[in-house]
Design an enzyme around this catalytic site. Structure first.
Site, PDB file in Angstrom:
ATOM      1  N   LYS A  73       0.843  -1.194   0.000  1.00 35.86           N
ATOM      2  CA  LYS A  73       0.000   0.000   0.000  1.00 35.86           C
ATOM      3  C   LYS A  73       0.881   1.248   0.000  1.00 35.86           C
ATOM      4  CE  LYS A  73      -0.362  -0.381   5.030  1.00 35.86           C
ATOM      5  NZ  LYS A  73      -1.209  -0.846   6.135  1.00 35.86           N
TER       6      LYS A  73
ATOM      7  N   ARG B 166     -10.864  -0.542  14.924  1.00 35.53           N
ATOM      8  CA  ARG B 166     -10.789   0.292  13.718  1.00 35.53           C
ATOM      9  C   ARG B 166     -11.841  -0.284  12.771  1.00 35.53           C
ATOM     10  NH1 ARG B 166      -5.026   0.813  10.632  1.00 35.53           N
ATOM     11  NH2 ARG B 166      -5.544  -1.338  10.145  1.00 35.53           N
TER      12      ARG B 166
ATOM     13  N   HIS C   9      -6.284  -7.765  12.906  1.00 38.54           N
ATOM     14  CA  HIS C   9      -5.054  -6.971  12.906  1.00 38.54           C
ATOM     15  C   HIS C   9      -4.683  -6.661  14.350  1.00 38.54           C
ATOM     16  CE1 HIS C   9      -2.019  -4.568  11.013  1.00 38.54           C
ATOM     17  NE2 HIS C   9      -2.494  -3.409  11.435  1.00 38.54           N
TER      18      HIS C   9
ATOM     19  N   ARG D 258       1.036 -10.780   6.771  1.00 37.96           N
ATOM     20  CA  ARG D 258       0.979  -9.579   5.933  1.00 37.96           C
ATOM     21  C   ARG D 258       2.088  -8.585   6.288  1.00 37.96           C
ATOM     22  NH1 ARG D 258      -4.276  -9.684   8.382  1.00 37.96           N
ATOM     23  NH2 ARG D 258      -3.524  -7.913   9.586  1.00 37.96           N
TER      24      ARG D 258
ATOM     25  N   TYR E 252      14.065  30.663   7.320  1.00 38.78           N
ATOM     26  CA  TYR E 252      12.820  31.293   7.733  1.00 38.78           C
ATOM     27  C   TYR E 252      12.826  31.548   9.232  1.00 38.78           C
ATOM     28  CZ  TYR E 252      10.623  30.392   3.206  1.00 38.78           C
ATOM     29  OH  TYR E 252      10.306  30.394   1.888  1.00 38.78           O
TER      30      TYR E 252
ATOM     31  N   CYS F  95      12.638  23.909   4.643  1.00 35.98           N
ATOM     32  CA  CYS F  95      11.753  24.616   3.707  1.00 35.98           C
ATOM     33  C   CYS F  95      11.023  23.600   2.829  1.00 35.98           C
ATOM     34  CB  CYS F  95      12.547  25.557   2.805  1.00 35.98           C
ATOM     35  SG  CYS F  95      13.723  26.586   3.676  1.00 35.98           S
ATOM     36  N   MET F  96      10.166  24.106   1.941  1.00 36.97           N
ATOM     37  CA  MET F  96       9.409  23.211   1.083  1.00 36.97           C
ATOM     38  C   MET F  96      10.324  22.400   0.169  1.00 36.97           C
ATOM     39  SD  MET F  96       6.309  24.067  -1.548  1.00 36.97           S
ATOM     40  CE  MET F  96       5.150  24.650  -0.343  1.00 36.97           C
ATOM     41  N   ASP F  97      11.361  23.057  -0.370  1.00 37.15           N
ATOM     42  CA  ASP F  97      12.210  22.379  -1.362  1.00 37.15           C
ATOM     43  C   ASP F  97      13.677  22.338  -0.967  1.00 37.15           C
ATOM     44  OD1 ASP F  97       9.807  22.878  -3.034  1.00 37.15           O
ATOM     45  OD2 ASP F  97      10.619  24.915  -2.967  1.00 37.15           O
TER      46      ASP F  97
HETATM   47  C1  LIG Z   1      -0.499  -1.762   6.856  1.00 42.36           C
HETATM   48  C2  LIG Z   1      -1.044  -3.028   7.272  1.00 42.36           C
HETATM   49  C3  LIG Z   1      -0.209  -4.148   7.393  1.00 42.36           C
HETATM   50  C4  LIG Z   1       1.282  -4.082   7.249  1.00 42.36           C
HETATM   51  O1  LIG Z   1       1.805  -3.519   8.429  1.00 42.36           O
HETATM   52  P1  LIG Z   1       3.371  -3.456   8.763  1.00 42.36           P
HETATM   53  O2  LIG Z   1       3.417  -3.088  10.172  1.00 42.36           O
HETATM   54  O3  LIG Z   1       3.934  -2.415   7.861  1.00 42.36           O
HETATM   55  O4  LIG Z   1       3.930  -4.771   8.482  1.00 42.36           O
HETATM   56  C5  LIG Z   1      -0.809  -5.357   7.647  1.00 42.36           C
HETATM   57  N1  LIG Z   1      -2.140  -5.449   7.829  1.00 42.36           N
HETATM   58  C6  LIG Z   1      -2.966  -4.394   7.774  1.00 42.36           C
HETATM   59  C7  LIG Z   1      -4.417  -4.564   8.009  1.00 42.36           C
HETATM   60  C8  LIG Z   1      -2.445  -3.138   7.508  1.00 42.36           C
HETATM   61  O5  LIG Z   1      -3.250  -2.079   7.446  1.00 42.36           O
END
Ligand SMILES: *Cc1c(COP(=O)(O)O)cnc(C)c1O
Length: 705
Positions: free
Chosen positions: A379, A473, A501, A560, A597, A644-646
């Site tokens: 992701k 969540r 999770h 995951r 700045y 700064c931004m850049d």
């Molecule tokens: C982002 C995410 C992961 C991966 O998490 P890491 O800590 O980067 O390994 C796994 N499962 C779910 C549901 C997530 O949102």
């Protein structure tokens, strides 16, 4: 985009020049006719395709970037060289009794060349014009033309057996002597060379080395077969040749040797002059009365021609300006811009080491129980590393499940050619369902309302059910066992998996460990309940990176990992990303001077400040001002004032010579993402996933740690 350390190509060109000489002198002739055939009619046939691929490798990206006008200077230079070389060999041709008619001249100039080795130049020019002018035709067309060429070359025996085929090729052979020309042979290799710059390698150097060797064996086998069956009219094109060339090229690029433009020029000159040297060596031998000795021992002959060709080549490169690059006045900034790499990153870029990702896959797999597979979380553009490239690197290691946050990310991944399962972890919306179906994405069923929307879509969607075991969540409350069971029985849903999770799996606190264990226990009691109802819950998964590393042996189908895949998390993991920028300018401040700045930095002593080409728009947290470091020449330089931004300021008073153009490491060896994130009061996930769109991604393959 690939990093171009292309010295391997330069060295191999030299080897190819040698092969071409061997091809024209048959050094093994008296030793063994079979060995000679293998050398000159099979292995030496890699030389010209290689020259063509190198041309494609440099020419096609330029044409893509600047448009077709980039083809013009190439054609001009090529035609000039072709004309020069044709003139160079004209005396020899005339001496041999070459008296062509107008049609013959046309044919020779466009296809065959006026001397036996000169066919290469018209083939190169015609092929390049075709490939650059028909850029969208791609592999199918060039592959087809190559096949047509094959049927008039090594496999002509097959063609000639069919009357229609024979007639067709008889007509073709009125237009040219051989099918190895700009129409049939050149386009595919030019195209493959160009294509290589666009697809990052999926494997490491060792793999490509062995694979190229195996492909060469295949080519050898094919060469022997063609010879044994007496199929060949000429033996210059083989079915396996494109594969051999692709792997060989990949291997040479993976060697990452520094460029040697002088070798490039030398090999061209050797190619051009060696037939003259053949004549010259013969002539000298005759004058000295040594003909029998020299011409009678082909190896000696080969050696003499080689020596004189390379000798002549070196002299030519030294004294003749032709073919030597113009001297360009060196730019005032010491920005490394090698001639052949106009697109090498300049301002701010992330180098992603795909071999580190492979290494991390291995480390993670060793943590998993038997039967549990990796679902690579890519992701947020692969946590800033580039989702497509990371997914491909994973797929090459046998990973065939991926997770993304949104339907749009999943769609993009699929469109880039990633196969396997793609699970969308976030909540999806009805407007996105048709894309999910079309791109075969698996959606998360996040709660009752959401599941209702999914079921109402019309076509059953593939679904994993999220279960809330304590993170609060997304997910069905773990206690809602009946409503979860109902989803499995709903024919409007294809439920294929169940997951939860952890929210505190990276903590070592006793309470947090108990909390996590309770999450797992609740999840598995739900699984028990479902099984008791006669429901097969599908594939189970609950661990992200921290869960994999700290809670081993959970009986699931997937794990995951996100962060750990990219090498963040310590232990045996190897970070894949190095973030770099450059010094834009160096300023000297007197005590009391302020900078940036809000005048946030005040010099306490005579201070040298480097202005860096990175800012918060590139993902450098603004919170690092006055708190973080960068590395210049391996030494830590404090970030001072406001980011700064850049641009960003760093104090380089303590560091030796720092010049505009110097490379700066912002994240990388000696400055891990976790440490940078900590200085900024955040976590590496946030730091990495917020790397900006202006940060160019450069992929490389190194297998050293
Ligand atoms: C982002 C995410 C992961 C991966 O998490 P890491 O800590 O980067 O390994 C796994 N499962 C779910 C549901 C997530 O949102």
């Amino acid at each position: 985009m690939t990093d171009r350390r292309t010295g391997g190509l330069d060295w191999f060109r030299l080897w190819c020049a040698l092969l071409v000489i061997a091809n024209h002198t048959s050094p093994l002739q008296t030793l063994s006719p079979d060995a000679d055939h293998l050398l000159t009619q099979v292995l030496a046939r890699t030389a010209v395709p290689f020259f063509l691929m190198v041309t494609g490798y440099f020419l096609l990206p330029a044409v893509e970037e600047k448009g077709r006008k980039a083809l013009l200077p190439f054609l001009q230079k090529g035609l000039l060289l072709y004309a020069g070389v044709t003139l160079l060999y004209l005396p020899l041709q005339l001496y041999k009794g070459y008296r062509p008619g107008p049609l013959q001249i046309l044919r020779d100039l466009v296809f065959d060349g006026t001397f036996y080795h000169l066919w290469y130049f018209p083939a190169l020019l015609l092929g390049a014009a075709l490939v650059c002018l028909l850029p969208r035709r791609g592999l199918p067309l060039w592959g087809l033309l190559y096949l047509l060429g094959l049927l008039g070359d090594s496999y002509y025996g097959l063609t000639a057996a069919l009357p229609a085929g024979k007639t067709l090729y008889d007509v073709l052979f009125l237009c040219f002597d051989q099918t190895r020309n700009g129409l049939f042979l050149a386009p595919i290799f030019l195209y493959l060379g160009g294509r290589l710059t666009k697809t990052p390698p999926r494997r490491d150097r060792r793999f490509y080395g062995w694979a190229a060797l195996a492909a060469l064996l295949l080519l050898t086998g094919e060469g022997l077969l063609v010879k044994g069956l007496e199929l060949a009219r000429y033996s210059t094109m083989y079915l396996s040749l494109p594969l051999v060339m692709w792997l060989l090229f990949r291997w040479l690029c993976a060697l990452e040797l520094p460029q040697r433009p002088s070798l490039r020029r030398l090999s061209t000159v050797v190619y051009v002059v060696h037939p003259w040297m053949i004549v010259a060596v013969r002539g000298c031998a005759k004058v000295m009365g040594l003909s029998e000795l020299v011409v009678g021992s082909p190896f000696l002959f080969f050696a003499l021609v080689t020596l004189s060709s390379f000798g002549g080549g070196v002299l030519w490169c030294r004294f003749l300006p032709l073919n030597r690059p113009k001297k360009v006045p060196s730019p005032p900034l010491a920005l490394p811009r090698p001639l052949d790499a106009p697109r090498s990153p300049v301002r701010c870029w992330a180098e992603v080491d795909l071999s580190a990702v492979r290494h991390n896959i291995g480390v993670l797999r060793r943590c998993l129980p038997e039967g549990c597979q990796l679902m690579a979380v890519v992701k947020a553009d692969g946590y800033g590393h580039g989702a497509e490239q990371i997914a491909r690197a994973c797929a090459a290691q046998g990973v065939d499940a991926f997770a993304v946050a949104t339907v749009e990310e999943g769609t993009a991944l699929r469109r880039s050619g990633v196969s396997g399962d793609i699970l969308v972890l976030g909540r999806s919306f009805p407007a996105e369902f048709s894309d999910a179906l079309r791109y075969d994405l698996t959606l998360t069923a996040a709660d009752d309302l959401h599941a209702g929307e999914l079921a109402a879509f019309g076509s059953p969607l593939r679904v994993h059910i999220a279960v809330d075991t304590g993170m609060h969540r997304l997910g069905f409350p773990c206690g809602d066992m009946e409503s979860i069971a109902a989803l499995y029985r709903n024919p409007q849903l294809k439920v294929e998996g169940l997951y939860t999770h952890f929210c505190t799996a990276d903590s070592g606190e006793r309470e947090d460990i108990a909390y996590t264990e309770e999450q797992a226990r609740a999840f598995f009691s739900l699984v028990e309940f479902l099984r008791g109802q006669g429901i097969t819950p599908g594939v189970l998964h609950l661990q992200a990176s921290a869960g994999i590393l700290h809670y081993r042996g959970l009986p699931c189908g997937y794990a995951r990992p996100g962060l750990a895949l990219y090498g963040v998390g310590g232990g045996d993991l190897r970070p894949a990303l190095t973030l770099k920028c450059r010094v834009a300018a160096v300023r000297t401040l007197s005590p009391g001077d302020t900078a940036g700045y809000e005048r946030a930095f005040t010099a306490q002593r005579p201070t040298r400040l480097a202005v860096l080409t990175i800012g918060y728009a590139d993902g450098l947290p603004r919170a690092l001002g006055g708190r973080g470091y960068v590395l210049i020449h391996g030494k830590a330089a404090p970030i001072v004032g406001r980011v700064c931004m850049d641009q960003t300021l760093a104090d380089v008073t303590e560091i030796g010579e720092v010049l505009p153009g110097s490379e700066v490491i912002v994240i990388g060896p000696g400055l891990p993402a976790a440490a940078v994130a900590k200085s900024a009061g955040t976590i590496p996930n946030e730091l990495l996933s917020r790397l900006g769109g202006r940060v160019e991604r450069v992929y490389r393959e190194t297998s050293s740690p």
